[in-house]
Structures are given as structure tokens and as C-alpha cells.
Design an enzyme around this catalytic site. Structure first.
Site, short mmCIF file in Angstrom:
data_model
loop_
_atom_site.label_atom_id
_atom_site.label_comp_id
_atom_site.label_asym_id
_atom_site.label_seq_id
_atom_site.Cartn_x
_atom_site.Cartn_y
_atom_site.Cartn_z
N GLY A 11 -25.60 -5.48 -53.96
CA GLY A 11 -24.29 -6.05 -53.71
C GLY A 11 -23.52 -5.37 -52.59
N ASN A 13 -23.20 -6.55 -49.58
CA ASN A 13 -22.40 -7.62 -48.97
C ASN A 13 -21.19 -7.95 -49.83
OD1 ASN A 13 -23.49 -9.00 -46.41
ND2 ASN A 13 -25.35 -8.66 -47.61
N LEU A 86 -30.82 -14.52 -55.83
CA LEU A 86 -32.21 -14.94 -55.63
C LEU A 86 -32.60 -16.21 -56.37
CD1 LEU A 86 -34.01 -11.47 -55.64
CD2 LEU A 86 -33.25 -12.85 -53.70
N LEU A 88 -32.60 -20.19 -57.30
CA LEU A 88 -32.28 -21.47 -56.67
C LEU A 88 -31.05 -22.08 -57.37
CD1 LEU A 88 -33.43 -23.48 -54.56
CD2 LEU A 88 -34.62 -24.60 -56.46
N ASN A 103 -24.48 -19.38 -48.24
CA ASN A 103 -25.47 -18.33 -48.45
C ASN A 103 -25.62 -17.54 -47.15
OD1 ASN A 103 -27.60 -16.85 -49.72
ND2 ASN A 103 -29.09 -18.11 -48.61
N HIS A 105 -28.57 -15.44 -45.07
CA HIS A 105 -30.01 -15.19 -45.04
C HIS A 105 -30.30 -14.17 -43.94
CE1 HIS A 105 -34.19 -16.09 -45.82
NE2 HIS A 105 -34.39 -16.02 -44.52
N ASP A 146 -32.67 -22.29 -48.47
CA ASP A 146 -32.45 -22.02 -47.05
C ASP A 146 -32.42 -23.26 -46.16
OD1 ASP A 146 -32.46 -19.33 -47.75
OD2 ASP A 146 -34.60 -19.14 -47.40
N GLU A 175 -24.78 -8.47 -41.22
CA GLU A 175 -24.27 -9.22 -42.37
C GLU A 175 -22.88 -8.72 -42.75
OE1 GLU A 175 -27.01 -9.84 -45.67
OE2 GLU A 175 -28.68 -9.24 -44.40
C1 GRF Z 1 -29.15 -9.20 -47.83
O1 GRF Z 1 -30.02 -8.89 -46.77
C2 GRF Z 1 -29.01 -10.70 -47.94
O2 GRF Z 1 -29.03 -11.36 -46.73
C3 GRF Z 1 -30.23 -11.05 -48.71
O3 GRF Z 1 -30.35 -10.03 -49.66
C4 GRF Z 1 -29.76 -8.84 -49.17
C5 GRF Z 1 -28.73 -8.43 -50.19
O4 GRF Z 1 -28.21 -7.18 -49.94
N1 GRF Z 1 -30.19 -12.42 -49.15
P1 GRF Z 1 -26.97 -6.68 -50.76
O5 GRF Z 1 -27.27 -6.92 -52.26
O6 GRF Z 1 -25.77 -7.46 -50.32
O7 GRF Z 1 -26.86 -5.23 -50.48
#
Ligand code: GRF
Length: 188
Positions: A11, A13, A86, A88, A103, A105, A146, A175
Site C-alpha cells: 500500500g 501508493n 490484484l 478482477l 487502476n 499499472h 488492464d 506512481e
Molecule cells: C504498484 O506497482 C502498482 O502499480 C501495482 O502493484 C504495486 C503496488 O505497490 N499494481 P504498493 O502496494 O502501492 O506499494
């Protein structure tokens, strides 16, 4: 914008997004809920420390009932951002939030996307193909992995010596720098 973040893991992000919007209420985005499909996700403690309510999803409930819609309604969620989530997204959820689920990616879609292309798998594949750049794609979510419309992309140049782990770090930095900005723009 009353935002719910959906996560499966660390987490980082989600943390960046929560910290940004808690520090900048003038952005007009409030993270009102963090949803995880894993009871052990580090993101849950991170959210709790920041006074963001959390919810853990059970697979059966998520795919065989629509109870989640009631939970989201009770927090008056009007937008969802997947951040390392992760599973769907089922059709009922896409239909309840049309053009309101994003989302992120960790590659330049449509390259290196689709089923099985997540986390380290993506960066390993980028490395194996000798790509000179990678990047991020922020896109709307539909019923396929995606494939929703792209809202934003940013690229980063790669060194030939970069390991998959180093590629992951570069991409993750992008990100963190961009996801909240895109959310703020959409809130506007
Ligand atoms: C990120 O690279 C995101 O794009 C991908 O999974 C990773 C998650 O990282 N889908 P975090 O849990 O936000 O650290």
C-alpha cells in the site's frame, strides 16, 4: 470526491494518496475507506494509523454477493482507485461505478498487461525484452484486466544494467508522483 482505495499488499501508493489528501483538503479529495482483499496487508495498519476506516473483503462475498455496494454506500463512496489490488473487479461493481474506478499499472499498456502481469512479473518481462523504457498507466477499469481507457501515462528511461528490482523502484517513484495528481484532476 469521496474516494475508496482498494489494495492487496504494502500500500505504498495508498499511503502516498492518503498523506497527500489529508495534508491538502483544498484538493477536494477525501479518502473515506481502504478496502483490502488480504487481512494481512500492511496497508490496513497504515490506514488505521491515519484514521481511515478499513474493510477486508472475503472472496466469496466479493464475487457471489453485492454486499460491498452497501458498504460503499454507507461511506458515501463516489470514486474508487485500485492501488495494487490484484482481484478482477466484478461486473456489478464496474456497473455501479461507471467511469469511476481507476487502476494504476506499472508498465506502458497495452504492453505488459493482462492476466498474470502484475508486480515483479511485469518488471521481469520488461527486462527480458530489453526495453529501453517503461512507465505507468492509469486507466479506467472495466471487466477485463488492464483494458479500460487510459487516462494518463508517464515513461521512465531504463539503463541496460537495471535489474527488475531497480526498474520496479523507478516505476514506483513515478506512481507515487502521479496517481494523486490524476485523482485531483478528475475530482476537479
Ligand atoms: C504498484 O506497482 C502498482 O502499480 C501495482 O502493484 C504495486 C503496488 O505497490 N499494481 P504498493 O502496494 O502501492 O506499494
Amino acid at each position: 470526491m469521496r474516494l475508496a482505495l482498494f489494495v492487496s499488499g504494502t500500500g505504498s501508493n495508498a499511503r502516498t494518496i492518503i498523506d497527500r489528501f489529508q495534508a491538502h483538503p483544498e484538493d477536494g479529495v477525501e479518502v473515506v475507506l481502504l478496502v483490502s482483499n488480504k487481512a494481512t496487508a500492511g496497508a490496513l495498519a497504515m490506514a488505521t494509523e491515519r484514521d481511515v476506516p478499513t474493510l477486508v473483503l472475503a472472496r466469496k462475498d466479493f464475487y457471489e454477493t453485492e454486499e460491498l455496494l452497501q458498504d460503499l454506500a454507507s461511506f458515501r463512496v463516489d470514486f474508487i482507485a485500485l492501488a495494487g489490488f490484484l482481484w478482477l473487479v466484478p461486473a456489478y461493481l464496474v456497473q455501479a461505478f461507471p467511469q469511476r474506478i481507476l487502476n494504476i499499472h506499472p508498465a506502458l499498456l497495452p504492453a505488459y498487461g493482462g492476466r498474470g502481469m502484475y508486480g515483479a512479473n511485469v518488471h521481469r518481462a520488461v527486462k527480458e525484452h530489453g526495453e529501453t523504457e517503461s512507465g505507468i498507466t492509469i486507466h479506467y477499469v472495466n471487466e477485463k484486466y488492464d483494458e479500460g481507457n487510459t487516462v494518463f501515462q508517464a515513461a521512465v528511461r531504463l539503463d541496460p544494467e537495471d535489474t527488475p528490482e531497480q526498474i520496479a523502484e523507478r516505476v514506483l517513484r513515478l506512481e507515487h508522483a502521479n496517481y494523486w495528481r490524476v485523482l485531483r484532476r478528475l475530482a476537479d
